[in-house]
Write an enzyme that holds these catalytic residues in place. Structure first.
Site, PDB file in Angstrom:
ATOM      1  N   HIS A  93     -32.942  41.943  17.086  1.00 53.83           N
ATOM      2  CA  HIS A  93     -32.543  40.972  16.049  1.00 53.83           C
ATOM      3  C   HIS A  93     -31.063  41.231  15.496  1.00 53.83           C
ATOM      4  O   HIS A  93     -30.908  40.451  14.408  1.00 53.83           O
ATOM      5  CB  HIS A  93     -33.823  41.247  14.975  1.00 53.83           C
ATOM      6  CG  HIS A  93     -34.944  40.370  15.233  1.00 53.83           C
ATOM      7  ND1 HIS A  93     -35.242  38.936  15.163  1.00 53.83           N
ATOM      8  CD2 HIS A  93     -35.968  40.618  15.866  1.00 53.83           C
ATOM      9  CE1 HIS A  93     -36.380  38.574  15.500  1.00 53.83           C
ATOM     10  NE2 HIS A  93     -36.870  39.706  16.142  1.00 53.83           N
TER      11      HIS A  93
ATOM     12  N   LYS B 158     -31.056  32.077   1.389  1.00 53.41           N
ATOM     13  CA  LYS B 158     -31.560  33.131   2.337  1.00 53.41           C
ATOM     14  C   LYS B 158     -31.079  34.369   1.601  1.00 53.41           C
ATOM     15  O   LYS B 158     -30.694  34.512   0.467  1.00 53.41           O
ATOM     16  CB  LYS B 158     -30.542  32.874   3.490  1.00 53.41           C
ATOM     17  CG  LYS B 158     -28.976  32.591   2.892  1.00 53.41           C
ATOM     18  CD  LYS B 158     -28.205  32.579   4.157  1.00 53.41           C
ATOM     19  CE  LYS B 158     -28.188  30.966   4.780  1.00 53.41           C
ATOM     20  NZ  LYS B 158     -28.579  31.111   6.021  1.00 53.41           N
ATOM     21  N   ARG B 159     -31.439  35.538   2.471  1.00 54.75           N
ATOM     22  CA  ARG B 159     -31.368  36.741   1.691  1.00 54.75           C
ATOM     23  C   ARG B 159     -29.892  36.804   1.389  1.00 54.75           C
ATOM     24  O   ARG B 159     -29.038  36.414   2.052  1.00 54.75           O
ATOM     25  CB  ARG B 159     -31.598  37.907   2.742  1.00 54.75           C
ATOM     26  CG  ARG B 159     -33.265  37.965   2.751  1.00 54.75           C
ATOM     27  CD  ARG B 159     -33.836  38.476   1.474  1.00 54.75           C
ATOM     28  NE  ARG B 159     -33.572  39.643   0.912  1.00 54.75           N
ATOM     29  CZ  ARG B 159     -34.267  40.706   1.104  1.00 54.75           C
ATOM     30  NH1 ARG B 159     -35.606  40.577   1.580  1.00 54.75           N
ATOM     31  NH2 ARG B 159     -34.084  41.997   0.561  1.00 54.75           N
TER      32      ARG B 159
ATOM     33  N   LYS C  32     -23.579  36.914   5.214  1.00 55.79           N
ATOM     34  CA  LYS C  32     -24.006  35.510   5.084  1.00 55.79           C
ATOM     35  C   LYS C  32     -23.036  34.561   4.091  1.00 55.79           C
ATOM     36  O   LYS C  32     -23.105  33.622   4.111  1.00 55.79           O
ATOM     37  CB  LYS C  32     -25.333  35.601   4.574  1.00 55.79           C
ATOM     38  CG  LYS C  32     -26.528  36.035   5.446  1.00 55.79           C
ATOM     39  CD  LYS C  32     -28.020  36.026   4.921  1.00 55.79           C
ATOM     40  CE  LYS C  32     -29.134  36.422   5.839  1.00 55.79           C
ATOM     41  NZ  LYS C  32     -29.575  35.295   6.813  1.00 55.79           N
TER      42      LYS C  32
ATOM     43  N   THR D 212     -32.842  30.881  11.048  1.00 54.35           N
ATOM     44  CA  THR D 212     -33.898  29.956  11.455  1.00 54.35           C
ATOM     45  C   THR D 212     -33.808  28.968  10.117  1.00 54.35           C
ATOM     46  O   THR D 212     -34.251  27.750  10.233  1.00 54.35           O
ATOM     47  CB  THR D 212     -35.232  30.532  11.447  1.00 54.35           C
ATOM     48  OG1 THR D 212     -35.636  31.232  10.387  1.00 54.35           O
ATOM     49  CG2 THR D 212     -35.509  31.375  12.725  1.00 54.35           C
TER      50      THR D 212
ATOM     51  N   LYS E 132     -34.441  24.827  10.084  1.00 54.72           N
ATOM     52  CA  LYS E 132     -35.448  24.039   9.212  1.00 54.72           C
ATOM     53  C   LYS E 132     -34.783  22.747   8.334  1.00 54.72           C
ATOM     54  O   LYS E 132     -35.163  21.696   8.310  1.00 54.72           O
ATOM     55  CB  LYS E 132     -36.003  24.958   8.075  1.00 54.72           C
ATOM     56  CG  LYS E 132     -36.739  25.961   8.443  1.00 54.72           C
ATOM     57  CD  LYS E 132     -37.032  27.012   7.421  1.00 54.72           C
ATOM     58  CE  LYS E 132     -37.461  28.446   8.121  1.00 54.72           C
ATOM     59  NZ  LYS E 132     -37.550  29.267   7.000  1.00 54.72           N
TER      60      LYS E 132
HETATM   61  C1  LIG Z   1     -36.431  30.606   6.966  1.00 57.65           C
HETATM   62  C2  LIG Z   1     -36.593  31.543   5.960  1.00 57.65           C
HETATM   63  C3  LIG Z   1     -35.542  32.550   5.938  1.00 57.65           C
HETATM   64  C4  LIG Z   1     -34.563  32.764   6.817  1.00 57.65           C
HETATM   65  O1  LIG Z   1     -33.405  32.089   6.659  1.00 57.65           O
HETATM   66  P1  LIG Z   1     -32.106  32.233   7.168  1.00 57.65           P
HETATM   67  O2  LIG Z   1     -31.069  31.228   6.480  1.00 57.65           O
HETATM   68  O3  LIG Z   1     -32.346  32.029   8.736  1.00 57.65           O
HETATM   69  O4  LIG Z   1     -31.684  33.726   6.941  1.00 57.65           O
HETATM   70  C5  LIG Z   1     -35.703  33.684   5.088  1.00 57.65           C
HETATM   71  N1  LIG Z   1     -36.584  33.503   4.004  1.00 57.65           N
HETATM   72  C6  LIG Z   1     -37.505  32.510   3.805  1.00 57.65           C
HETATM   73  C7  LIG Z   1     -38.330  32.279   2.812  1.00 57.65           C
HETATM   74  C8  LIG Z   1     -37.470  31.531   4.960  1.00 57.65           C
HETATM   75  O5  LIG Z   1     -38.278  30.510   4.899  1.00 57.65           O
END
Ligand SMILES: *Cc1c(COP(=O)(O)O)cnc(C)c1O
Length: 800
Positions: A356, A537-538, A543, A645, A649
């Site tokens: 990952h 995101k985190r 990022k 991911t 979305k």
């Molecule tokens: C999808 C999701 C992530 C991953 O987000 P990235 O933008 O790909 O880092 C992290 N936290 C939550 C709550 C999510 O639903």
């Protein structure tokens, strides 16, 4: 008995079931029931309807002697379960009617459920999506994880700073789990290895009990259900009554407290590795319990251990469960008397490893003394595996191997003990081959494969975006939920102005709802007609939330300097948690909040720019924000985001992406079309090139007057007037290090944002692009990903 589509009950049937559970399970009558009581009664009523397909799927798997997949993951970021289960069973409408018919608010009942937050971010959410897709595809299998008492911490802001509070999802009864006291295994730690009659015998000095809790995972239309089995730690030595009777109450409870620490808390960091003993014990606890369970089930089926690979596929979600190779070898050799050579061959055939991350700080390495102390027998086996690998691969370069510099490298261990190693996007897989494991790739050509991540369209479109889902079904008919490529049928409609209006209306409804929520929760009024520009995101330097806020400041400055110009009103929405020990990430959070305070209070700017940062980003918040987003920020430094991911979305929900050529962004752009994606920034190879210039940051800043102005304002304390020096460290770092190249990409990012503005000013163009994004995102269904794992890695077939 074979599985069949469940028959959706009527609202009246459900009403009876809910009232029955309210009375007999919750012990309440309707006049005195709280929202909690209603939620529990509804959950039990729905759960009852999962049990039958669940039993049927298990029975069929046994009868047909099917191979099972075991997905081992330290994280499952599940979120809420109730509504998702209702939708997959085809009874959301009936359940809603029943609940509202009894005078309750559907959203209040659904939102009463706490998120199951047994994960940090993308990796854990991926595991949850994959569980759902396995159930939808009828891939027999189990997820194995840890039943953490406390999931990911809750985030609050105090004076703009992140404050962490413990999460407590099990404080109330959890209606979706079944305790299985009979499924419990003793797990050992430490102690010594003795040789007895030429055989190694590990005598652990500590033991805990791993007890199973099962959650059913129901697939689309209720046609199949699998199990997510989470392990909880219990003491093996009981409460010490003698000590208690002597008045030593604390000591009497000691063994229990000690054991329970193992499943007490989730490690709240997603990108850095810490060599902590407790973490190693958690990893072994999960893996050993899972393997005991797998072997027990295999033998119960009447099969021989030699035939394990025909019946068992074990997937390691990152290296966290990578002790699985040595543990399986240990079981086969020490407990069942198999030869090492045969055992390792079987292990390799059973195991797969998903990588990952390429970030060096995230790659697990355990000091040999720690591994040797916590798992002394495994340390021996690891060395044996390393020696076996060298012997069978005499060309292996001297610097390659599992044990180097008194450390066990878990990435190499996982690679060597797996028959397939997969990356999570095309670019990431290429970089694994080129940069992470080039020598092992040469020794084992074909072992590294790609399986680009995916997301489940049931949760991330059908459930979270009813407005758009309805429009899609009205336009192209049913069936897209389980065959997402069907969305392509939307394409011709994109030319129809009526369809584009409907598409924009659906988005607008979601934006209205979000604006109301933000007004309620944050006390900030935002204009739903403005562009919702979202980065959730985190929080991590790679990022680049920093790049986003720097550009936001530049935009604010520009509006102030030139207030007459024609700007597209924007709401910048941030969301995300920082690891509690990650100071730089916390500083970025504080800066965003500080900037928000100043910008939102600026009468010169008005509605043209707003910044909101709702605290405690989690799955439920993602479900609220993503359907309302116009613009998706996917702006990581190229080469650093393995896949992402969140990006998927958003695009599926008709947000346009502004992004770099990183992770799955590359493939998203290919699918939706370059003309429907706002690309900017250095490529992964340009990033590597650029870093060779030790003065890249200074050079880039000197090229950009806008960035100089922004850094000047921050340094002067414009956003921290009570403490003007607050961000001096951050600004200094921008000039002198800037490892993640915010400065080098700043002007390109700003130019791309101008492009975004231009597109948003032209609704016809914007909604065509947005609808094309939705229409072309079929590839990113987790069903496609799981089908890929099944055929290329696990060698399993659908039981449906
Ligand atoms: C999808 C999701 C992530 C991953 O987000 P990235 O933008 O790909 O880092 C992290 N936290 C939550 C709550 C999510 O639903």
């Amino acid at each position: 008995m074979t599985v069949k589509d469940v028959i959706a009950p009527s609202a009246d049937d459900l009403r009876q079931d809910i009232l029955r559970h309210l009375t007999f399970t919750m012990g309440k009558d309707a006049d005195h029931a709280s929202v909690y009581d209603w939620r529990m009664a509804l959950s039990f009523a729905i759960r009852d309807r999962i049990v039958e397909p669940w039993f049927a799927a298990t029975k069929q798997t046994w009868e047909q002697g099917r191979k099972r997949v075991y997905y081992l993951s330290m994280e499952f970021l599940i979120g809420r379960i109730l509504e998702d289960a209702a939708i997959n069973l085809g009874l959301r409408a009936a359940a809603r009617e029943a609940i509202e018919g009894m005078g309750q608010s559907w959203s209040a009942v659904v939102e009463d459920e706490p998120d199951a937050a047994l994960g940090n971010g993308g990796l854990g959410r991926l595991a949850a999506c994959y569980m759902e897709s396995m159930a939808t595809l009828g891939c027999p299998g189990y997820g194995y994880g840890i039943r953490y008492e406390h999931g990911l911490f809750k985030q609050r802001f105090e004076g703009g700073r992140q404050v962490e509070a413990p999460e407590d999802w099990l404080k109330q009864r959890h209606p979706w789990e079944f305790e299985r006291p009979e499924a419990a295994y003793e797990i050992g730690f430490k102690g010594a290895v003795e040789m007895r009659a030429g055989k190694a015998v590990w005598i652990p000095s500590e033991t805990v009990l791993a007890e199973a809790f099962d959650m059913p995972v129901i697939g689309w239309k209720g046609r199949w259900a699998n199990t997510l089995r989470l392990w909880s730690a219990k003491p093996t030595t009981m409460f010490d009554l003698a000590r208690f009777n002597h008045g030593d109450y604390a000591a009497a409870a000691e063994p229990e407290a000690l054991a329970r620490t193992l499943s007490r808390v989730l490690y709240p960091d997603d990108t850095t590795y810490q060599g902590k003993e407790l973490r190693l014990k958690q990893e072994y606890f999960l893996t050993a319990a899972a393997l005991h369970d797998i072997i027990r089930r295999h033998l119960a089926g009447g099969y021989r251990l030699e035939d394990l690979p025909a019946h068992v596929a074990i997937q390691m979600n990152d290296t966290h469960p990578a002790i699985a190779g040595p543990e399986l070898v240990r079981i086969l050799v020490d407990l069942y008397g198999m030869s090492f050579e045969q055992a390792i061959e079987i292990a390799v055939k059973c195991l797969g490893y998903t990588n990952h991350t390429l970030l060096p700080e995230a790659l697990e390495r355990w000091a040999c003394y720690l591994m040797g102390s916590v798992l002394p027998r495994h340390m021996q086996i690891i060395e044996q595996i390393d020696a076996w690998h060298l012997k069978t691969n005499p060309n292996r370069p001297h610097y390659v191997g599992v044990v180097k510099h008194q450390e066990v490298r878990m990435g190499e261990l996982a690679f060597i003990t797996a028959h397939k190693v997969n990356g999570v996007s095309a670019l990431h897989t290429k970089l694994i081959k080129q940069n992470l494991f080039p020598e092992l790739d040469t020794l084992h050509p074909g072992r590294i494969v790609n399986q680009t991540n995916g997301i489940t369209p049931r949760r991330w479109l059908r459930m979270s975006n009813p407005a758009l889902s309805r429009l899609i079904t009205e336009t192209i008919g049913e069936g897209w939920e389980a065959d997402l490529d069907k969305l392509r049928a939307l394409e011709p409609h994109v030319e129809d102005p009526g369809f584009r209006d409907d598409f924009a209306d659906a988005k607008r409804r979601n934006k209205d709802a979000l604006a109301n929520w933000i007004a309620r929760e944050q006390g900030i009024k935002i204009d739903p007609a403005a562009m919702f520009d979202v980065q959730i995101k985190r929080i991590h330097e790679y990022k680049r939330q920093l790049l986003n806020i720097l550009q936001t400041i530049a935009q604010w400055h520009e509006i102030r300097e030139n207030p007459q110009a024609d700007y597209q009103p924007r709401v910048k929405i941030f969301g995300g948690k920082a690891a509690p020990g990650y100071q730089t990430a916390k500083e970025i959070i504080r800066l965003i909040n500080d900037v928000a305070t100043v910008v939102n209070a600026d009468p010169l700017v008005g509605d043209r720019l707003r910044i909101v940062y709702p605290a405690n980003y989690n799955v439920s918040m993602a479900e609220r924000l993503i359907p309302a987003a116009d613009l998706s920020e996917q702006i990581s430094t190229a080469g650093k985001e393995a896949s992402g991911t969140g990006n998927m979305k958003f695009a599926l929900n008709g947000a346009l992406t502004i992004g770099t050529l990183d992770g799955a962004n590359v493939e998203i752009r290919e699918e939706v079309g370059a003309e429907n994606f706002f690309l900017f920034g250095l490529t992964a190879s340009e990033v590597m090139e650029r870093r060779k210039d030790p003065e890249h940051a200074r050079h880039a800043i000197l090229q950009s007057q806008a960035l100089q102005d922004v850094l000047q304002m921050i340094a002067e304390g414009r956003f921290s007037p009570d403490e003007p020096t607050r961000y001096h460290g951050l600004v200094h770092n921008m000039w002198h290090s800037d490892y993640f190249l915010c400065a080098s990409d700043f002007e390109a990012y700003r130019a791309a944002q101008v492009e975004v503005d231009r597109a948003f000013a032209d609704p016809e163009r914007w909604w065509r692009m947005a609808a094309l994004n939705t229409a072309r995102m079929g590839f990113f269904s987790s069903d496609r990903a799981i089908q890929g794992y099944m055929t290329e890695i696990w060698g399993t077939e659908s039981a449906l």
